[in-house]
Motif scaffolding. Structure first.
Motif, PDB file in Angstrom:
ATOM      1  N   PRO A  86     -15.046 -12.060   2.504  1.00 60.22           N
ATOM      2  CA  PRO A  86     -14.706 -10.664   2.218  1.00 60.22           C
ATOM      3  C   PRO A  86     -15.502  -9.705   3.109  1.00 60.22           C
ATOM      4  CG  PRO A  86     -15.202 -11.867   0.198  1.00 60.22           C
ATOM      5  CD  PRO A  86     -15.627 -12.733   1.337  1.00 60.22           C
ATOM      6  N   THR A  87     -14.877  -8.599   3.477  1.00 64.23           N
ATOM      7  CA  THR A  87     -15.597  -7.552   4.194  1.00 64.23           C
ATOM      8  C   THR A  87     -16.327  -6.686   3.166  1.00 64.23           C
ATOM      9  OG1 THR A  87     -13.852  -5.863   4.101  1.00 64.23           O
ATOM     10  CG2 THR A  87     -13.732  -7.484   5.890  1.00 64.23           C
ATOM     11  N   THR A 132      -6.799 -14.291  -0.357  1.00 62.78           N
ATOM     12  CA  THR A 132      -6.552 -13.592  -1.613  1.00 62.78           C
ATOM     13  C   THR A 132      -5.072 -13.241  -1.730  1.00 62.78           C
ATOM     14  OG1 THR A 132      -8.782 -12.642  -1.565  1.00 62.78           O
ATOM     15  CG2 THR A 132      -7.161 -11.567  -2.991  1.00 62.78           C
ATOM     16  N   ALA A 133      -4.489 -13.478  -2.886  1.00 57.94           N
ATOM     17  CA  ALA A 133      -3.070 -13.199  -3.094  1.00 57.94           C
ATOM     18  C   ALA A 133      -2.818 -11.701  -3.139  1.00 57.94           C
ATOM     19  CB  ALA A 133      -2.600 -13.852  -4.391  1.00 57.94           C
ATOM     20  N   LEU A 140      -7.607  -9.844   7.623  1.00 60.90           N
ATOM     21  CA  LEU A 140      -6.416  -9.791   6.781  1.00 60.90           C
ATOM     22  C   LEU A 140      -6.603  -8.687   5.755  1.00 60.90           C
ATOM     23  CD1 LEU A 140      -3.668 -11.098   6.038  1.00 60.90           C
ATOM     24  CD2 LEU A 140      -4.926 -12.505   4.389  1.00 60.90           C
ATOM     25  N   LEU A 141      -5.662  -7.747   5.746  1.00 59.20           N
ATOM     26  CA  LEU A 141      -5.735  -6.598   4.856  1.00 59.20           C
ATOM     27  C   LEU A 141      -4.712  -6.759   3.743  1.00 59.20           C
ATOM     28  CD1 LEU A 141      -5.944  -4.189   7.845  1.00 59.20           C
ATOM     29  CD2 LEU A 141      -7.728  -4.361   6.137  1.00 59.20           C
ATOM     30  N   PRO A 191      -7.379  -2.903  -2.607  1.00 59.60           N
ATOM     31  CA  PRO A 191      -8.293  -2.568  -1.510  1.00 59.60           C
ATOM     32  C   PRO A 191      -9.209  -3.724  -1.162  1.00 59.60           C
ATOM     33  CG  PRO A 191      -9.025  -1.518  -3.521  1.00 59.60           C
ATOM     34  CD  PRO A 191      -7.713  -2.167  -3.840  1.00 59.60           C
ATOM     35  N   VAL A 192      -8.616  -4.813  -0.682  1.00 63.65           N
ATOM     36  CA  VAL A 192      -9.359  -6.027  -0.329  1.00 63.65           C
ATOM     37  C   VAL A 192      -9.092  -6.338   1.139  1.00 63.65           C
ATOM     38  CG1 VAL A 192      -9.516  -8.517  -0.683  1.00 63.65           C
ATOM     39  CG2 VAL A 192      -9.357  -6.983  -2.653  1.00 63.65           C
TER      40      VAL A 192
END
Length: 340
Positions: free
Chosen positions: A30-31, A309-310, A327-328, A333-334
């Motif tokens: 994760p960012t 993440t789905a 990947l956005l 907001p992930v």
């Protein structure tokens, strides 16, 4: 910098091998926290940052410091949505935008200057079609749709936008088939391959910038529907074909040197939403369920990748200068980074 060799005189015959790795390939990290989901994003090659607009709000992600920062808005927040982003040779970004209005909104085009963090309106007509940067530095705007009498009407029109003069010019030829929701892929020859779209059996076609005309290619194995397409280092174009009710995704390959189509190994899951060419020549494909796989051109096989993440809405995938893929998520907001 990519260094290639001369194309083969005959299309290579690929033999699919099941030599996948025993375990999953790669990891997702994760960012730092972000504020909004993402509808589209693009790498700013000059800085290595990622431009990420969302319904007028704009953020830029710095992969070197792993930080997000708010930028000047594209419009009054909530009054526009972004459909497509294209970086120009100048470093500016051409954005196809839908402003609030009836019938899905009013289409328009804007320019973003990363140096001044400013937005301006571009003198270009956006018809919700494909946007492709040509080798000349001009931009091909092809197809899309409009509304007539309340009915959605696909378009076959094509135009070129000149960012140096901020002008657009209708081309002498139209596409062979009216379409929207299609993919447009720039070939090494400078021609553009267009596939898929709303027409159920839309044939693939080629645009030649030297003449401004369109010609149909040889018959494509899976001509209709929504496609994800990208050019491989070999020059071949991989097309992932979305099919309903299937357990896997057909893969069609276009060989531009011999003008023919051939089948690649089927992707082992359905509904791919992004396909990203890595520096290694591999292709990372992800769907909204978070399923991921890597296409290995040397093995001509799909390798299972770690799950992302789905999401319930398509986000964007951007290759960073680090070689990772950002990947956005389109519904939350992930954001996360894939490392091979």
């Amino acid at each position: 910098m990519a260094v290639g060799c001369q194309p083969e005189t005959q299309a290579p015959t690929l033999e699919s091998r099941a030599g996948a790795l025993a375990g999953e390939v790669g990891t997702w990290t994760p960012t730092s926290a972000k504020t909004y989901p993402s509808t589209s994003a693009i790498l700013l090659r000059g800085t290595g940052e990622v431009l990420d607009p969302y319904f007028g709000f704009v953020h830029r992600y710095d992969p070197y410091t792993n930080t997000w920062r708010a930028m000047n808005p594209m419009c009054s927040p909530g009054y526009c949505s972004n459909a497509v982003l294209t970086e120009l040779p100048s470093g500016k970004v051409l954005a196809g935008v839908m402003f609030a209005g009836r019938m899905g909104g009013t289409p328009g085009m804007m320019l973003y200057d990363p140096g001044t963090d400013s937005w301006s309106h571009a003198n270009a007509s956006y018809s919700r079609g494909s946007v492709t940067l040509l080798d000349s530095g001009k931009v091909l705007l092809a197809g899309g749709y409009t509304y007539l009498g309340g009915n959605l009407v696909p378009l076959a029109t094509a135009r070129e936008y000149d960012p140096d003069s901020d002008t657009w010019t209708p081309l002498p030829g139209s596409m062979t088939t009216p379409r929207y929701g299609h993919s447009a892929t720039l070939l090494y020859s400078g021609k553009v391959l267009v596939t898929g779209g709303a027409s159920s059996e839309a044939p693939a076609e080629l645009f030649d910038p030297s003449t401004g005309t369109w010609t149909a290619t040889s018959p494509m194995p899976h001509p209709g529907g929504e496609h994800r397409a990208l050019r491989l280092y070999s020059g071949n174009v991989m097309v992932l074909v979305t099919t309903m009710g299937a357990s896997e995704t057909p893969v069609d390959m276009y060989d531009p040197y011999n003008g023919r189509w051939f089948s690649g190994p089927a992707l082992p899951f359905t509904q791919p939403t992004s396909a990203t060419l890595l520096y290694s020549g591999e292709v990372l494909v992800v769907n909204n369920a978070g399923q991921a796989a890597l296409y290995s051109p040397t093995q001509n096989a799909w390798l299972p990748a770690a799950s992302a993440t789905a999401s319930t809405s398509r986000g964007a995938a951007v290759l960073l200068h680090t070689g990772e893929v950002l990947l956005l998520n389109g519904s939350t907001p992930v954001a996360e980074r894939f490392s091979r």
